[in-house]
Design an enzyme around this catalytic site. Structure first.
Site, PDB file in Angstrom:
ATOM      1  N   ALA A  34       0.801  -1.229   0.000  1.00 26.95           N
ATOM      2  CA  ALA A  34       0.000   0.000   0.000  1.00 26.95           C
ATOM      3  C   ALA A  34       0.839   1.288   0.000  1.00 26.95           C
ATOM      4  CB  ALA A  34      -0.982  -0.035   1.168  1.00 26.95           C
ATOM      5  N   ASP A 221      -3.993  -2.484   3.901  1.00 27.31           N
ATOM      6  CA  ASP A 221      -4.163  -1.705   2.671  1.00 27.31           C
ATOM      7  C   ASP A 221      -5.151  -0.573   2.874  1.00 27.31           C
ATOM      8  OD1 ASP A 221      -2.663  -3.226   0.340  1.00 27.31           O
ATOM      9  OD2 ASP A 221      -3.337  -4.617   1.859  1.00 27.31           O
TER      10      ASP A 221
END
Ligand code: MRU
Length: 331
Positions: A34, A221
């Site tokens: 991420a 994420d």
């Protein structure tokens, strides 16, 4: 970018000079994780508006932002970084093309440096949570230097604990189907000489039940405002098993991965990837030809299974609706 698809066999660095190349690199997992794709997207935006200014830059930005945001939907860092770049563009309508590019490039580099600093800070907070010594930490996927600007989130805690003098070892889930655990986490930790044992994902229950794990630490994420955590597929069953065996389940999350505009995990878009990730391996067919597949890249762990969320501003405890908002507002 280091081409993460080729690790651990080969270390190949790739250079991109336009935003379409960056978008393709994110989509095809040359770069993943991420925070890392957030940084890459910011740099992609800077490349995308190079050579234009004023209303042309605004129009170009819309195309670049749309292209980059379409690459991977789950990690909020990507949209967050693009939004930050948009603010800089909006604040500088009078700059000529060269000056605008310099300003956008310096913002992208700021995002990169801030991520590194956030990882180091959250690593320290995380290390303070770890009481036992020696300590064995179970992790899933790769939330390390490769997934970030450097140092890592979950692996940042591992690194900080070792820097604090703890004897740390890691159990790494291999993380089917892309193998971020066995290919990437194990590679990073070996480089740093941190002891690591790779297990197949379906062995986690056995090591937890055997009392071989002091805590589980994963990245995220996107974490919703209520503390529901989207992370690599397989995180949710790990959290269930950790709860079953009374093992703390920690999430290492820079604030750039926390989406306070997203109320709960069910509202997080979950990317589905090609079925060939399941049916083929290194070009070989490994499942019956023509079989149906289901390949969600992420799952959602309900907040009630999360012991604490470690951020660069401190550690959030339940109820997360309150604690995450407080950390976000803290200067
Ligand atoms: O599909 P990936 O490899 O991009 O998924 C990565 C993860 O799920 C990581 O755990 C997450 O991005 C946190 S990385 C600090």
């Amino acid at each position: 970018m280091i081409d993460q698809r080729l690790l651990p066999a080969r270390e190949v660095i790739r250079t991109y000079r336009d935003y379409t190349g960056v978008a393709q690199a994110i989509r095809t997992m040359v770069i993943r994780g991420a925070p890392a794709i957030g940084v890459a997207a910011a740099m992609g935006v800077a490349l995308g508006i190079r050579g234009v200014s004023g209303s042309r830059a605004q129009r170009r930005f819309e195309l670049v932002a749309r292209t980059l945001k379409a690459t991977r939907p789950t990690a909020v860092n990507l949209a967050w970084a693009v939004a930050r770049m948009r603010r800089v563009l909006d604040e500088n309508p009078a700059l000529d093309a060269a000056a605008l590019f310099r300003r956008m490039r310096s913002e992208a580099l700021a995002i990169y440096h801030e991520d590194l600093a956030a990882n180091r800070a959250l690593g320290k907070y995380g290390a303070e949570l770890i009481e036992s010594n020696p300590v064995t930490i179970l992790t899933h996927c790769n939330a390390g230097a490769l997934a970030t600007a450097g140092y890592g989130t979950a692996l940042g805690v591992v690194r900080a604990a070792r820097e604090a003098g703890k004897q740390v070892s890691v159990i790494a889930d291999e993380t089917r189907p892309f193998l971020q655990g066995s290919r990437l986490t194990a590679w990073e930790l070996r480089k740093d000489r941190i002891p690591v044992t790779v297990i197949a994902d379906n062995m986690a229950g056995t090591v937890l039940r055997a009392g071989r794990v002091d805590c589980v630490i994963v990245g995220t994420d996107r974490t919703a405002a209520n503390g529901d955590v989207a992370n690599k597929i397989g995180t949710y069953p790990l959290a269930v098993m950790a709860a079953r065996h009374n093992v703390p389940f920690y999430v290492a999350a820079p604030l750039s991965s926390i989406d306070l505009d997203c109320g709960r995990g069910d509202d997080i878009p979950i990317e589905e990837r090609a079925g060939t990730e399941l049916t083929e391996f290194a070009g070989q067919q490994i499942a019956a030809r023509g079989v149906k597949t289901f390949n969600p890249a992420f799952d959602v762990t309900p907040a009630e299974l999360v012991t604490a969320i470690i951020t660069e501003r401190g550690v959030a405890r339940p109820p997360y609706g309150k604690s995450l908002a407080e950390l976000n507002n803290r200067a």
